[in-house]
Design a protein around this motif. Structure first.
Motif, PDB file in Angstrom:
ATOM      1  N   ARG A 160      43.957  37.826  27.233  1.00  0.00           N
ATOM      2  CA  ARG A 160      43.558  36.821  28.638  1.00  0.00           C
ATOM      3  C   ARG A 160      42.382  36.619  29.125  1.00  0.00           C
ATOM      4  O   ARG A 160      42.261  35.890  29.878  1.00  0.00           O
ATOM      5  CB  ARG A 160      44.515  37.542  29.657  1.00  0.00           C
ATOM      6  CG  ARG A 160      45.675  38.094  29.657  1.00  0.00           C
ATOM      7  CD  ARG A 160      46.783  36.903  29.062  1.00  0.00           C
ATOM      8  NE  ARG A 160      46.944  35.940  30.365  1.00  0.00           N
ATOM      9  CZ  ARG A 160      47.545  34.627  30.266  1.00  0.00           C
ATOM     10  NH1 ARG A 160      48.123  34.335  29.085  1.00  0.00           N
ATOM     11  NH2 ARG A 160      47.377  33.969  31.366  1.00  0.00           N
ATOM     12  N   ASP A 211      46.567  30.478  33.475  1.00  0.00           N
ATOM     13  CA  ASP A 211      46.879  29.826  32.454  1.00  0.00           C
ATOM     14  C   ASP A 211      46.024  29.699  31.418  1.00  0.00           C
ATOM     15  O   ASP A 211      45.023  28.780  31.149  1.00  0.00           O
ATOM     16  CB  ASP A 211      46.945  28.201  32.804  1.00  0.00           C
ATOM     17  CG  ASP A 211      47.780  27.288  32.317  1.00  0.00           C
ATOM     18  OD1 ASP A 211      48.286  27.704  31.184  1.00  0.00           O
ATOM     19  OD2 ASP A 211      47.646  25.856  32.392  1.00  0.00           O
ATOM     20  N   THR A 270      48.815  35.739  35.799  1.00  0.00           N
ATOM     21  CA  THR A 270      49.087  34.403  36.368  1.00  0.00           C
ATOM     22  C   THR A 270      48.412  33.299  35.939  1.00  0.00           C
ATOM     23  O   THR A 270      48.389  32.239  36.237  1.00  0.00           O
ATOM     24  CB  THR A 270      49.340  34.214  38.014  1.00  0.00           C
ATOM     25  OG1 THR A 270      47.918  34.631  38.407  1.00  0.00           O
ATOM     26  CG2 THR A 270      50.090  35.590  38.450  1.00  0.00           C
TER      27      THR A 270
END
Length: 236
Positions: free
Chosen positions: A84, A59, A57
């Motif tokens: 990520r 950004d 989740t």
């Protein structure tokens, strides 16, 4: 702006990161503390899933910081979601080899103590008292009695599976910067353990690894939140 995901170690809830997160936000960053599951059925692997869900989740790539028992969990999560994570930080902790549990990293007397505590409780390990931490050799330096009592009052029982099982490791990426924040141990001690090939430290000898000192107890987010935030912000 950099996104920080802050993962608490055993027993403690995300609020332990509040002061650090606020200081990071004051510097213009985004900071979120991750909630790890404390159901009796949770394990090291389910905690990896909790971190992966938070990464999913976020950004963009994040600075992922794991404290204590969350360190090995974050290492495994970063290997499964490399795209990520921009920087991996171990706060007074480090990675563990594939499948090695936290309890296995303790000396024999510590292992017996933890297993006895889990057996007495039934489904997990309650947070030790300050005196018990002292007996186990875990530094509570910088933790006032009132602050320790407040954190322990909010603590949850750590599920047996999180203590007694290890996370599945992937292949560490040497292009991912990794930093150890050494609080209750010195960088020189880390170097000696790396050179000795001690499991959990041997992989920390690569050029992507740095160790920085923040001398205090095992919970720097409580004892030195401003200094920890400044150190984390320097990695942004």
């Amino acid at each position: 702006m950099t996104m920080f995901l802050l993962v608490p170690g055993f027993w403690i809830d995300p609020s332990v990161w509040d002061e650090v997160a606020a200081a990071l936000r004051a510097r213009g960053h985004d900071a979120t503390a991750v909630e790890l599951g404390h159901a009796p059925t949770d394990t090291a692997e389910s905690h990896v899933d909790d971190v992966l869900a938070a990464l999913g989740t976020a950004d963009g790539p994040v600075v992922l910081a794991g404290h204590s028992g969350a360190g090995p969990v974050c290492a495994a999560a970063a290997e499964r979601a490399r795209d990520r994570v921009a920087h991996l930080v171990f706060v007074d902790t480090g990675p563990l080899p594939d499948g090695v549990a936290q309890v296995d990293f303790l000396p024999p007397e510590g292992q017996r103590w933890v297993r006895d505590a889990i057996a007495a409780h039934g489904s997990g390990q309650p947070m030790p008292t300050r005196a018990e931490f002292d007996e186990l050799g875990t530094s509570t330096e910088g933790f006032s009695d009132a602050a320790f009592a407040a954190v322990r009052a909010r603590s949850r029982v750590e599920p047996a599976g999180a203590v007694l099982t290890g996370a599945r490791r992937g292949t560490p990426d040497p292009t991912l910067p990794k930093t150890v924040v050494a609080c209750s141990f010195a960088p020189e001690q880390v170097r000696a353990l790396i050179d000795a090939g001690v499991p959990g430290f041997a992989e920390m000898g690569g050029p992507e690894w740095t160790t920085v000192a923040l001398p205090t107890g095992h919970w720097p987010m409580v004892s030195e939140p401003a200094a920890l935030a400044e150190l984390l912000a320097s990695l942004a």
